[in-house]
Design a protein around this motif. Sequence first.
Motif, short mmCIF file in Angstrom:
data_model
loop_
_atom_site.label_atom_id
_atom_site.label_comp_id
_atom_site.label_asym_id
_atom_site.label_seq_id
_atom_site.Cartn_x
_atom_site.Cartn_y
_atom_site.Cartn_z
N THR A 115 43.48 66.99 58.34
CA THR A 115 43.48 65.61 58.84
C THR A 115 44.85 64.97 58.65
O THR A 115 45.31 64.23 59.52
CB THR A 115 42.40 64.80 58.10
OG1 THR A 115 41.12 65.38 58.38
CG2 THR A 115 42.39 63.35 58.56
N LEU A 117 39.92 68.52 63.04
CA LEU A 117 40.54 68.30 61.74
C LEU A 117 39.62 68.68 60.59
O LEU A 117 38.68 69.45 60.76
CB LEU A 117 41.00 66.84 61.66
CG LEU A 117 41.89 66.38 62.83
CD1 LEU A 117 42.24 64.91 62.72
CD2 LEU A 117 43.15 67.23 62.92
N GLU A 119 37.34 60.80 61.02
CA GLU A 119 38.65 61.40 60.81
C GLU A 119 38.63 62.93 60.87
O GLU A 119 39.59 63.59 60.50
CB GLU A 119 39.22 60.92 59.47
CG GLU A 119 39.55 59.44 59.47
CD GLU A 119 40.24 58.98 58.20
OE1 GLU A 119 40.86 59.82 57.52
OE2 GLU A 119 40.18 57.77 57.89
N SER A 120 37.54 63.47 61.35
CA SER A 120 37.45 64.92 61.56
C SER A 120 37.89 65.33 62.96
O SER A 120 37.81 66.51 63.30
CB SER A 120 36.03 65.43 61.28
OG SER A 120 35.77 65.46 59.90
#
Length: 473
Positions: free
Chosen positions: A222, A243, A447-448
Amino acid sequence: MLYINGEWRETENKLDVINPATGKVIRNVATGGKVETKEAIESAREAFRSWGKTTGNVRSNYLSKTVQLMKEKSEELAETITLENGKPLPDATREVAGAIAFLEWYAEEAKRIYGDTIPASDPDKHLMVLREPVGVCAAITPWNFPLSMITRKIAPALAAGCTVVLKPADVTPLSAIKVFECFHEAGLPAGVANLVIGPAEEIGNEMTSNPDVRKITFTGSTRVGKQLIRDSADTVKKISMELGGHAPYIVFEDADIEAAVDGVLTSKFVNAGQTCISTNRIYVEETVAEEFSAKLAEKVSRLVVGNGLKNGVNVGPLINKAALEKVENHVENAVKQGGKLISGGNVFTHKNDSGYFFEPTVIQYANDQMQITTEETFGPVAPIYTFKTEAEVVERANHAEYGLAAYCYTKDLSRGLRMMRALEYGIVGINDPAPAVVQAPFGGVKESGMGKEGGKYGLEDYLEEKYVSINMK
């Protein structure tokens, strides 16, 4: 070696490729930097002028030729993966099959890129939507699946009519070279696919700043993904990012406990836990936690650690010393925070190999204060947490930042459907520890990452919609 504009290049700068099972150098390969990357992008731009106009059938034929070549070389490809990555040969063989499957799938999808005709509100107008290739794509791939991550990105790009510049991970460049040997032998036109091996920052900066690159596709951490997004903003590139992950694995008391235990072995210990969708937090309903923990520890204790080229090995080495130290630190922290080791827990020393091995580990009584709860361990460590209610476990399972994959075991259909909806992840496996398949979308939320790879969905990010309105008066 570098592969630019249909030619193999040697340079004075060399990179040692190390076998993580032995610590020994397998081979050294030529590397490039900003100059070579810029040249590769220019060759891709020139090749796009013609490649972007070829028919789907033509592009499909090139991909199909590559498929056949990779099938013929499948044993060699699998051995290459094991040598530079460390994973057991059976796992590497499955990765080769998966890599080929992406090429096969997109060889067919190349012939099925459809546009639309839109009903017009004016009888004198004809409205259409064309779907055209984005252009030059820069692809950055990781070391944990050094072959399949390449074809998962390049296959849809070429199928869509895009050209590509690939930067593979520095620690596993040999698999990339093997793929490009197949592209070359298949007669792929010069400049359509280019390979640049070398320093990540230098190559990445040229990819993100060069206006001729219209799309960046990346699989990795990330932290690095965020930097690539920032660096690509000035030229407003299309972005797809797969991510980091921190997958919860939830086991309710009504689950098939044996199946749930076996599922952890599949999800957690394949590739020594070095997968982005690997189980990170195992939540077990407290009424069955002791039973589950005992069964898991017993089966994990029977896993065989060693060089992936040897028969009977289940768990290979970690990729390097830094990865080994990170896993060791996470386990030490968990024990200090009240965790109990019920299997493994130590660096594994093999009498014949001096690689980066860690024992498959199970930690009972894990809690939310441990580093392992919030940081991605990327190793063969399974921490077990307990919960009392469905609402509680949903809240704890939904990580604030990560949202790649989640797993849930239950025999209750209604509960399974509720969990499917409640888990904030891009991929959810209900009683399934291995949900990833070539025909389905793969990617995360939060946020992946952003964008999807696989199936018809994987083609979307390599295409642009062009709206055309024709006045027929």
